[in-house]
Write a protein that holds these residues in place. Sequence first.
Motif, PDB file in Angstrom:
ATOM      1  N   PRO A   1       0.840  -1.589   0.370  1.00 59.52           N
ATOM      2  CA  PRO A   1      -0.540  -0.302   0.074  1.00 59.52           C
ATOM      3  C   PRO A   1       0.831   0.838  -0.061  1.00 59.52           C
ATOM      4  CG  PRO A   1      -0.733  -1.485   1.511  1.00 59.52           C
ATOM      5  CD  PRO A   1       0.568  -1.788   0.983  1.00 59.52           C
ATOM      6  N   VAL A   2       2.080   0.990   1.248  1.00 56.95           N
ATOM      7  CA  VAL A   2       2.376   2.618   0.655  1.00 56.95           C
ATOM      8  C   VAL A   2       3.785   2.870  -1.342  1.00 56.95           C
ATOM      9  CG1 VAL A   2       4.841   2.964   1.673  1.00 56.95           C
ATOM     10  CG2 VAL A   2       3.769   1.502   2.905  1.00 56.95           C
ATOM     11  N   LEU A   3       3.607   1.584  -1.582  1.00 62.52           N
ATOM     12  CA  LEU A   3       3.978   1.998  -3.226  1.00 62.52           C
ATOM     13  C   LEU A   3       3.118   2.038  -4.262  1.00 62.52           C
ATOM     14  CD1 LEU A   3       6.645  -1.579  -3.162  1.00 62.52           C
ATOM     15  CD2 LEU A   3       7.172   0.680  -2.366  1.00 62.52           C
ATOM     16  N   ALA A   4       2.099   1.928  -3.906  1.00 65.07           N
ATOM     17  CA  ALA A   4       0.956   3.070  -4.072  1.00 65.07           C
ATOM     18  C   ALA A   4       0.391   3.855  -4.051  1.00 65.07           C
ATOM     19  CB  ALA A   4      -0.160   0.980  -4.897  1.00 65.07           C
ATOM     20  N   LYS A   5       0.885   4.468  -4.311  1.00 68.76           N
ATOM     21  CA  LYS A   5      -0.094   5.777  -3.248  1.00 68.76           C
ATOM     22  C   LYS A   5      -0.938   5.885  -4.571  1.00 68.76           C
ATOM     23  CE  LYS A   5       4.606   7.954  -2.122  1.00 68.76           C
ATOM     24  NZ  LYS A   5       5.747   8.643  -2.827  1.00 68.76           N
ATOM     25  N   ASP A   6      -2.240   6.571  -3.891  1.00 63.89           N
ATOM     26  CA  ASP A   6      -2.997   7.270  -4.782  1.00 63.89           C
ATOM     27  C   ASP A   6      -2.786   8.530  -4.795  1.00 63.89           C
ATOM     28  OD1 ASP A   6      -2.893   8.608  -1.532  1.00 63.89           O
ATOM     29  OD2 ASP A   6      -5.416   7.975  -1.477  1.00 63.89           O
ATOM     30  N   LEU A   7      -3.843   9.441  -6.080  1.00 62.30           N
ATOM     31  CA  LEU A   7      -3.365  10.547  -5.889  1.00 62.30           C
ATOM     32  C   LEU A   7      -3.487  11.517  -5.136  1.00 62.30           C
ATOM     33  CD1 LEU A   7      -3.415  12.609  -8.816  1.00 62.30           C
ATOM     34  CD2 LEU A   7      -5.939  12.662  -8.075  1.00 62.30           C
ATOM     35  N   ALA A   8      -3.995  11.875  -3.842  1.00 61.32           N
ATOM     36  CA  ALA A   8      -3.562  12.712  -2.890  1.00 61.32           C
ATOM     37  C   ALA A   8      -2.646  12.259  -2.044  1.00 61.32           C
ATOM     38  CB  ALA A   8      -4.545  12.240  -1.744  1.00 61.32           C
ATOM     39  N   GLY A   9      -1.783  11.369  -2.000  1.00 53.26           N
ATOM     40  CA  GLY A   9      -0.506  11.040  -1.796  1.00 53.26           C
ATOM     41  C   GLY A   9       0.445  11.759  -2.450  1.00 53.26           C
TER      42      GLY A   9
END
Length: 128
Positions: A19-27
């Motif tokens: 989950p850390v590797l796959a950031k969302d747009l907000a990230g």
Amino acid sequence: MRKHVIAMLAVSLLCASSPVLAKDLAGDMDVLKGAYRTVMKTSDATELKKALTDMRAAAVDSKSKTPDSLDGKAPDSPEVKDYQAGLDTLIGQIDASMKLAQAGDIAGAKAEAKKFADTRDANHKKFR
């Protein structure tokens, strides 16, 4: 037995970090925001280059995502293309700033980076 425990530990760590590797747009936007602050305040060339590199990676990653305001729009819709064009503009500005930073022109790189805010503001009005 020991090999099995090590393998299970490795798999669990890999799964926990995904989950850390796959950031969302907000990230990605948070990375852009934090790195922009660093770019504007630093006078260290190494720190400046790292912040610009981080910004570029976040901007490129953002192109594969869409903001909530564009949910349901086709990937080839004019609105999505406009969103991606805004990110392309930002990436071009980051590249120009990086080129100056690599040439040792910190002041020039920071002056170029001031354009990032105009790009951000224009695109936030459209897509936020």
